[in-house]
Design an enzyme around this catalytic site. Structure first.
Site, short mmCIF file in Angstrom:
data_model
loop_
_atom_site.label_atom_id
_atom_site.label_comp_id
_atom_site.label_asym_id
_atom_site.label_seq_id
_atom_site.Cartn_x
_atom_site.Cartn_y
_atom_site.Cartn_z
NE ARG A 1 11.66 4.72 -5.75
CZ ARG A 1 12.08 5.97 -5.58
NH1 ARG A 1 11.54 6.69 -4.62
NH2 ARG A 1 12.99 6.49 -6.37
CG ASP B 1 12.47 10.01 -5.37
OD1 ASP B 1 12.16 9.21 -4.49
OD2 ASP B 1 12.90 9.70 -6.49
CD GLU C 1 -19.99 -2.56 1.04
OE1 GLU C 1 -19.97 -3.22 -0.02
OE2 GLU C 1 -19.93 -1.30 1.09
N PRO D 1 -10.25 4.15 2.17
CG PRO D 1 -11.93 3.84 0.59
CD PRO D 1 -11.25 3.16 1.75
C1 4FV Z 1 -8.64 2.32 -0.75
C2 4FV Z 1 -8.23 3.58 -1.20
C3 4FV Z 1 -9.86 1.62 -1.16
C4 4FV Z 1 -12.57 0.23 -0.03
C5 4FV Z 1 -13.46 -0.94 0.19
C6 4FV Z 1 -11.25 -1.69 -0.30
C7 4FV Z 1 -11.38 -0.28 -0.77
C8 4FV Z 1 -12.64 -2.17 -0.02
N1 4FV Z 1 -7.72 1.87 0.10
N2 4FV Z 1 -7.04 3.86 -0.59
N3 4FV Z 1 -8.84 4.41 -2.06
N4 4FV Z 1 -10.17 0.49 -0.48
O1 4FV Z 1 -10.59 2.08 -2.05
O2 4FV Z 1 -6.77 2.82 0.18
O3 4FV Z 1 -12.64 -2.90 1.16
#
Ligand code: 4FV
Length: 254
Positions: free
Chosen positions: A154, A169, A116, A89
């Site tokens: 793709r 697209d 985490e 994130p």
């Molecule tokens: C996430 C997202 C996501 C966070 C903690 C995996 C999680 C756990 N990855 N975009 N939104 N990852 O939430 O890519 O480790």
């Protein structure tokens, strides 16, 4: 195109890569996607991949050693990775532009976080691209990794039979797509737009162009700045802007 996915849930990832366009691309050899079980790169008898966070706090953190060993082993087998992607994130938002760039980037390694997150030394020493699929927290990076792999594969030349469907697209030219219809011409009293039944390709393309702009104007006006518009699309956009101006004048006139 060579892609390696590092995860503690290999069966989950593999399962999503065995259907449809991606599966066909794998069996045709155009793309070589391998799923790696992170636990195969542990050395303790508990095959530990996580540990408690330094500084305390909730949850667990993914250990650096198994991830470093996994990337080293994959690099030894496949050659130096052209990119190492971490799904998180905290990453930059994954877009069509990113997908297009990564579709020309091979070998590619994708790390799926859990818990985490992963030890920051992995990110600082090995990761080239931190990517997020959206501002929400998932239980793991596997689904985001599958989103990226699907969008990237793709775009690899030769994967999608009809290249036109990729060129047309959404997002390629910065517009949302026009509506699509198929038989029957009427369903539960719901008709297909006459223009599409006319067989008049010029009119059909005009209709689709107007629909692309109208939808983008209504749903994603942010995309219109910088969109590469055709003459018909530009005409439609000018009409919409003019109508809005007239509306504003009317409102001001009240
Ligand atoms: C996430 C997202 C996501 C966070 C903690 C995996 C999680 C756990 N990855 N975009 N939104 N990852 O939430 O890519 O480790």
């Amino acid at each position: 195109m060579v892609v390696d996915v590092i995860t503690i849930f290999p069966a989950m990832v593999e399962a999503a890569l065995t259907e449809g366009v991606v599966a066909r691309a794998r069996s045709s050899g155009v793309v070589d996607v391998r799923v790696r079980d992170l636990r195969d790169f542990t050395t303790d008898r508990h095959r530990s991949v996580d540990d408690v966070p330094y500084g305390g706090g909730p949850g667990m953190v993914m250990k650096p050693e198994p991830l470093f060993r996994a990337v080293d082993a994959i690099a030894a087998e496949r050659g130096q990775p052209a990119a190492v992607v971490l799904m998180t994130p905290q990453g930059r938002r994954f877009t069509h532009e990113t997908a297009a760039r990564l579709s020309r980037t091979s070998p590619l390694i994708v790390i799926c976080g859990r818990y985490e997150g992963i030890d920051e030394r992995v990110t600082s020493a090995l990761v080239t691209d931190e990517l997020s699929i959206g501002d929400y927290v998932l239980t793991g990076g596997e689904l985001p990794a599958l989103v990226v792999i699907d969008a990237v594969v793709r775009l690899v030349p030769g994967v999608v039979g009809d290249a036109e469907s990729v060129e047309g697209d959404s997002f390629v030219r910065g517009l949302l797509d026009h509506p699509h219809y198929t038989r029957p011409a009427e369903f539960r009293g719901l008709p297909v737009p006459e223009t599409l039944l006319s067989g008049h390709h010029g009119e059909i393309e005009k209709w689709r162009a107007r629909e692309r702009v109208r939808r983008t104007w209504e749903r994603r006006p942010d995309m219109l700045t910088g969109a590469a518009l055709t003459a018909e699309e530009q005409r439609t956009l000018n009409e919409l802007k003019l109508n809005e101006l007239k509306l504003d004048e009317l409102k001001d006139g009240d």
